[in-house]
Design a protein around this motif. Structure first.
Motif, PDB file in Angstrom:
ATOM      1  N   ILE A   6       0.836  -1.218   0.000  1.00  0.00           N
ATOM      2  CA  ILE A   6       0.000   0.000   0.000  1.00  0.00           C
ATOM      3  C   ILE A   6       0.869   1.266   0.000  1.00  0.00           C
ATOM      4  CG2 ILE A   6      -1.738   1.294   1.324  1.00  0.00           C
ATOM      5  CD1 ILE A   6      -2.977  -1.410   2.112  1.00  0.00           C
ATOM      6  N   GLY A   7       1.973   1.224   0.712  1.00  0.00           N
ATOM      7  CA  GLY A   7       2.895   2.359   0.684  1.00  0.00           C
ATOM      8  C   GLY A   7       2.576   3.468   1.674  1.00  0.00           C
ATOM      9  N   PHE A   8       1.517   3.273   2.458  1.00  0.00           N
ATOM     10  CA  PHE A   8       1.225   4.241   3.525  1.00  0.00           C
ATOM     11  C   PHE A   8       0.376   3.559   4.591  1.00  0.00           C
ATOM     12  CE2 PHE A   8      -2.127   4.923   0.332  1.00  0.00           C
ATOM     13  CZ  PHE A   8      -3.283   4.823   1.097  1.00  0.00           C
ATOM     14  N   LEU A   9       0.316   4.189   5.764  1.00  0.00           N
ATOM     15  CA  LEU A   9      -0.426   3.641   6.893  1.00  0.00           C
ATOM     16  C   LEU A   9      -1.010   4.788   7.716  1.00  0.00           C
ATOM     17  CD1 LEU A   9      -1.198   1.521   9.097  1.00  0.00           C
ATOM     18  CD2 LEU A   9       1.146   1.715   9.955  1.00  0.00           C
ATOM     19  N   VAL A  10      -2.316   4.758   7.940  1.00  0.00           N
ATOM     20  CA  VAL A  10      -2.957   5.777   8.784  1.00  0.00           C
ATOM     21  C   VAL A  10      -2.589   5.500  10.234  1.00  0.00           C
ATOM     22  CG1 VAL A  10      -5.151   6.743   9.562  1.00  0.00           C
ATOM     23  CG2 VAL A  10      -4.896   6.022   7.173  1.00  0.00           C
ATOM     24  N   LEU A  11      -1.902   6.450  10.878  1.00  0.00           N
ATOM     25  CA  LEU A  11      -1.485   6.260  12.269  1.00  0.00           C
ATOM     26  C   LEU A  11      -2.543   6.761  13.249  1.00  0.00           C
ATOM     27  CD1 LEU A  11       2.275   7.303  12.157  1.00  0.00           C
ATOM     28  CD2 LEU A  11       1.323   4.998  12.140  1.00  0.00           C
ATOM     29  N   GLY A  12      -3.406   7.641  12.799  1.00  0.00           N
ATOM     30  CA  GLY A  12      -4.445   8.170  13.680  1.00  0.00           C
ATOM     31  C   GLY A  12      -5.198   9.282  12.985  1.00  0.00           C
ATOM     32  N   MET A  13      -6.415   9.568  13.482  1.00  0.00           N
ATOM     33  CA  MET A  13      -7.164  10.692  12.936  1.00  0.00           C
ATOM     34  C   MET A  13      -8.122  11.233  13.978  1.00  0.00           C
ATOM     35  SD  MET A  13     -10.007   9.096  10.301  1.00  0.00           S
ATOM     36  CE  MET A  13      -8.908   8.171   9.241  1.00  0.00           C
ATOM     37  N   ARG A  14      -8.505  12.470  13.764  1.00  0.00           N
ATOM     38  CA  ARG A  14      -9.442  13.148  14.641  1.00  0.00           C
ATOM     39  C   ARG A  14     -10.323  13.978  13.730  1.00  0.00           C
ATOM     40  NH1 ARG A  14      -8.449  18.264  17.287  1.00  0.00           N
ATOM     41  NH2 ARG A  14      -9.480  18.433  19.311  1.00  0.00           N
ATOM     42  N   VAL A  15     -11.612  13.656  13.682  1.00  0.00           N
ATOM     43  CA  VAL A  15     -12.535  14.282  12.730  1.00  0.00           C
ATOM     44  C   VAL A  15     -13.656  14.988  13.473  1.00  0.00           C
ATOM     45  CG1 VAL A  15     -13.997  13.884  10.710  1.00  0.00           C
ATOM     46  CG2 VAL A  15     -12.083  12.330  11.176  1.00  0.00           C
ATOM     47  N   TYR A  16     -13.901  16.232  13.096  1.00  0.00           N
ATOM     48  CA  TYR A  16     -14.987  16.994  13.715  1.00  0.00           C
ATOM     49  C   TYR A  16     -16.298  16.657  13.032  1.00  0.00           C
ATOM     50  CZ  TYR A  16     -17.790  20.961  15.250  1.00  0.00           C
ATOM     51  OH  TYR A  16     -18.777  21.756  15.777  1.00  0.00           O
ATOM     52  N   HIS A  17     -17.302  16.271  13.834  1.00  0.00           N
ATOM     53  CA  HIS A  17     -18.630  16.006  13.298  1.00  0.00           C
ATOM     54  C   HIS A  17     -19.541  17.193  13.593  1.00  0.00           C
ATOM     55  CE1 HIS A  17     -18.489  11.400  12.555  1.00  0.00           C
ATOM     56  NE2 HIS A  17     -17.488  12.047  11.999  1.00  0.00           N
ATOM     57  N   VAL A  18     -19.982  17.829  12.527  1.00  0.00           N
ATOM     58  CA  VAL A  18     -20.778  19.058  12.634  1.00  0.00           C
ATOM     59  C   VAL A  18     -22.054  18.797  13.426  1.00  0.00           C
ATOM     60  CG1 VAL A  18     -21.936  20.868  11.317  1.00  0.00           C
ATOM     61  CG2 VAL A  18     -19.875  19.823  10.409  1.00  0.00           C
ATOM     62  N   SER A  19     -22.716  17.674  13.152  1.00  0.00           N
ATOM     63  CA  SER A  19     -24.029  17.405  13.745  1.00  0.00           C
ATOM     64  C   SER A  19     -23.975  17.318  15.266  1.00  0.00           C
ATOM     65  CB  SER A  19     -24.596  16.121  13.170  1.00  0.00           C
ATOM     66  OG  SER A  19     -23.591  15.134  13.086  1.00  0.00           O
ATOM     67  N   SER A  20     -22.953  16.658  15.790  1.00  0.00           N
ATOM     68  CA  SER A  20     -22.881  16.463  17.240  1.00  0.00           C
ATOM     69  C   SER A  20     -21.943  17.457  17.911  1.00  0.00           C
ATOM     70  CB  SER A  20     -22.410  15.043  17.544  1.00  0.00           C
ATOM     71  OG  SER A  20     -21.147  14.820  16.941  1.00  0.00           O
ATOM     72  N   ASP A  21     -21.307  18.320  17.117  1.00  0.00           N
ATOM     73  CA  ASP A  21     -20.307  19.275  17.630  1.00  0.00           C
ATOM     74  C   ASP A  21     -19.263  18.548  18.480  1.00  0.00           C
ATOM     75  OD1 ASP A  21     -19.000  21.667  18.147  1.00  0.00           O
ATOM     76  OD2 ASP A  21     -20.255  22.169  19.862  1.00  0.00           O
ATOM     77  N   SER A  22     -18.797  17.413  17.982  1.00  0.00           N
ATOM     78  CA  SER A  22     -17.799  16.650  18.744  1.00  0.00           C
ATOM     79  C   SER A  22     -16.812  15.979  17.796  1.00  0.00           C
ATOM     80  CB  SER A  22     -18.507  15.584  19.591  1.00  0.00           C
ATOM     81  OG  SER A  22     -19.145  14.656  18.741  1.00  0.00           O
ATOM     82  N   TYR A  23     -15.712  15.517  18.378  1.00  0.00           N
ATOM     83  CA  TYR A  23     -14.679  14.862  17.573  1.00  0.00           C
ATOM     84  C   TYR A  23     -14.796  13.347  17.658  1.00  0.00           C
ATOM     85  CZ  TYR A  23     -12.076  19.183  16.876  1.00  0.00           C
ATOM     86  OH  TYR A  23     -11.688  20.432  16.495  1.00  0.00           O
ATOM     87  N   GLU A  24     -14.517  12.709  16.534  1.00  0.00           N
ATOM     88  CA  GLU A  24     -14.374  11.259  16.527  1.00  0.00           C
ATOM     89  C   GLU A  24     -12.888  10.979  16.316  1.00  0.00           C
ATOM     90  OE1 GLU A  24     -15.696   7.310  13.982  1.00  0.00           O
ATOM     91  OE2 GLU A  24     -16.437   9.274  13.366  1.00  0.00           O
ATOM     92  N   THR A  25     -12.311  10.110  17.127  1.00  0.00           N
ATOM     93  CA  THR A  25     -10.885   9.816  16.948  1.00  0.00           C
ATOM     94  C   THR A  25     -10.690   8.336  16.631  1.00  0.00           C
ATOM     95  OG1 THR A  25     -10.582   9.375  19.300  1.00  0.00           O
ATOM     96  CG2 THR A  25     -10.125  11.612  18.563  1.00  0.00           C
ATOM     97  N   GLN A  26      -9.628   8.080  15.887  1.00  0.00           N
ATOM     98  CA  GLN A  26      -9.230   6.703  15.590  1.00  0.00           C
ATOM     99  C   GLN A  26      -7.748   6.582  15.921  1.00  0.00           C
ATOM    100  OE1 GLN A  26     -11.378   4.490  14.724  1.00  0.00           O
ATOM    101  NE2 GLN A  26     -13.085   5.736  13.979  1.00  0.00           N
ATOM    102  N   ASN A  27      -7.368   5.503  16.583  1.00  0.00           N
ATOM    103  CA  ASN A  27      -5.947   5.323  16.906  1.00  0.00           C
ATOM    104  C   ASN A  27      -5.271   4.427  15.874  1.00  0.00           C
ATOM    105  OD1 ASN A  27      -6.623   2.688  17.496  1.00  0.00           O
ATOM    106  ND2 ASN A  27      -6.616   2.983  19.713  1.00  0.00           N
ATOM    107  N   GLN A  28      -4.037   4.027  16.188  1.00  0.00           N
ATOM    108  CA  GLN A  28      -3.237   3.298  15.197  1.00  0.00           C
ATOM    109  C   GLN A  28      -3.830   1.932  14.833  1.00  0.00           C
ATOM    110  OE1 GLN A  28       0.616   2.252  16.823  1.00  0.00           O
ATOM    111  NE2 GLN A  28      -0.142   2.504  18.905  1.00  0.00           N
ATOM    112  N   HIS A  29      -4.657   1.366  15.715  1.00  0.00           N
ATOM    113  CA  HIS A  29      -5.249   0.063  15.391  1.00  0.00           C
ATOM    114  C   HIS A  29      -6.204   0.183  14.211  1.00  0.00           C
ATOM    115  CE1 HIS A  29      -3.394  -1.617  18.908  1.00  0.00           C
ATOM    116  NE2 HIS A  29      -3.901  -0.647  19.649  1.00  0.00           N
TER     117      HIS A  29
END
Length: 362
Positions: free
Chosen positions: A116-139
């Protein structure tokens, strides 16, 4: 984002990244020193600065003078609701000097790195509807396969209402600049290094900048009559959404809205390089938007969502590049001098562009 990136935010707009134990920490410090040397006159390194966080030397707390921190620009600082993703790039996350054990450990962490040549190590996404962040870790990233990596990455650009195609298009353009740099240099190879993606998640900050409406275009578009009887020319400011503390969305949808957007759409689908000024900002015009009305997600029925999507998600291609997006290279504990192109990193960048382009085209 400190938890995502393992760094401390400083009130002065920088972040402090603790130096890793030798040889990694000193190697990263040496890399930054080399690129940001005030005497540097190597055009390749000077251009590389455009793709890194700014570097302000090292810092140690007075109470612990032996703890060293790299002082770096906080790339997220200018954002109101920063959405952040950290993607490791390259086909190998181990460097040429790694022991057999280290190679085994790195490969077993993500066996698909080579393919694949890349790997998502983590993310933090703002959800407009709930005014909150969703996070994903390295797993999360390690669970992605060749088949699911596209959906896995598209999650980063989805805000709960729609896919932020503007941010994807802007990200592709920024990665392409970095790819050009890699295609033109043979002095450095990067292992286990990442790209940091940041885009603006909040609606208040969504501003579409389109310069100078030409007179001919102004004349060519009739004025839209809104239900309040007010005439609105298409270069007015439109208050589209104001996300409040309680996570509800303030907006009152007037009957004229769909007509108004139809007009906009027509106006700029006709011209390849249309130059509308569509600023999404607060507007205190009660007859147009009664901001006291709270519309929860349930009430945003089929009539409203398409209107919001037109503003935030389906902007014409010419203006997507104006999206507020940062893509910077980070993590340089495994950068080595070389005399060949960094083919592993180039492979990863190209595949990442392909995946993002697929998300856009779908």
């Amino acid at each position: 984002n400190a938890s995502l990136l393992g760094i401390l935010q400083h009130p002065d707009g920088t972040v402090l990244k603790q130096l890793q134990p030798p040889p990694r920490g000193p190697r990263e410090q040496e890399f930054y020193n080399k690129v940001y040397d005030s005497d540097c006159c190597d055009s390749i390194l000077l251009e590389l600065r455009d793709y890194l966080p700014k570097y302000f030397g090292v810092w140690s707390p007075p109470t612990a003078p032996n703890d060293t921190y790299l002082k770096l620009e906080d790339v997220t600082r200018k954002f109101n609701k920063p959405c952040i993703m950290d993607v490791k790039i390259g086909q190998k996350s181990y460097d040429p000097y790694a022991s057999a054990e280290k190679i085994q450990q790195q490969v077993s962490k993500y066996p698909l790195m080579e393919e694949i040549g890349f790997l998502v190590l983590g993310m933090r996404v703002y959800h407009v509807s709930s005014d909150s962040y969703e996070t994903q870790n390295q797993h999360y990233g390690r669970s992605l396969t060749k088949e699911t990596v596209k959906d896995g990455i598209s999650k980063f650009f989805h805000n709960g209402y729609c896919l932020r195609k503007d941010a994807i298009a802007a990200s592709i353009q920024k990665i392409e600049k970095i790819l050009e740099w890699f295609e033109g240099q043979k002095q450095l190879n990067f292992y286990a290094s990442s790209l940091l993606f940041v885009y603006e998640g909040s609606c208040q900050a969504t501003t579409v900048r389109l310069s100078d409406v030409t007179l001919a275009e102004k004349r060519g578009v009739p004025k839209a009559l809104l239900s309040g009887g007010d005439i609105l020319e298409y270069n007015n400011n439109i208050h589209v959404i104001n996300s409040t503390e309680n996570g509800k969305i303030e907006a009152s949808v007037s009957k004229g809205l769909s007509k108004f957007y139809a007009l906009h759409k027509k106006a700029y689908s006709k011209r390849h390089h249309s130059q509308l000024s569509l600023k999404v900002e607060n507007l205190e015009q009660d007859n147009m938007w009664k901001s006291s009305t709270c519309i929860t997600q349930e009430h945003l029925n089929g009539n409203v969502i398409p209107q919001l999507e037109k503003v935030f998600c389906h902007m014409p291609a010419e203006i997507k590049e104006s999206a507020n997006v940062e893509v910077r290279m980070i993590d340089f504990a495994h950068v080595f001098p070389s005399n060949t192109k960094d083919e592993g990193y180039i492979y990863g960048l190209k595949n990442l562009i392909t995946v993002l382009q697929n998300i856009l085209d779908n």
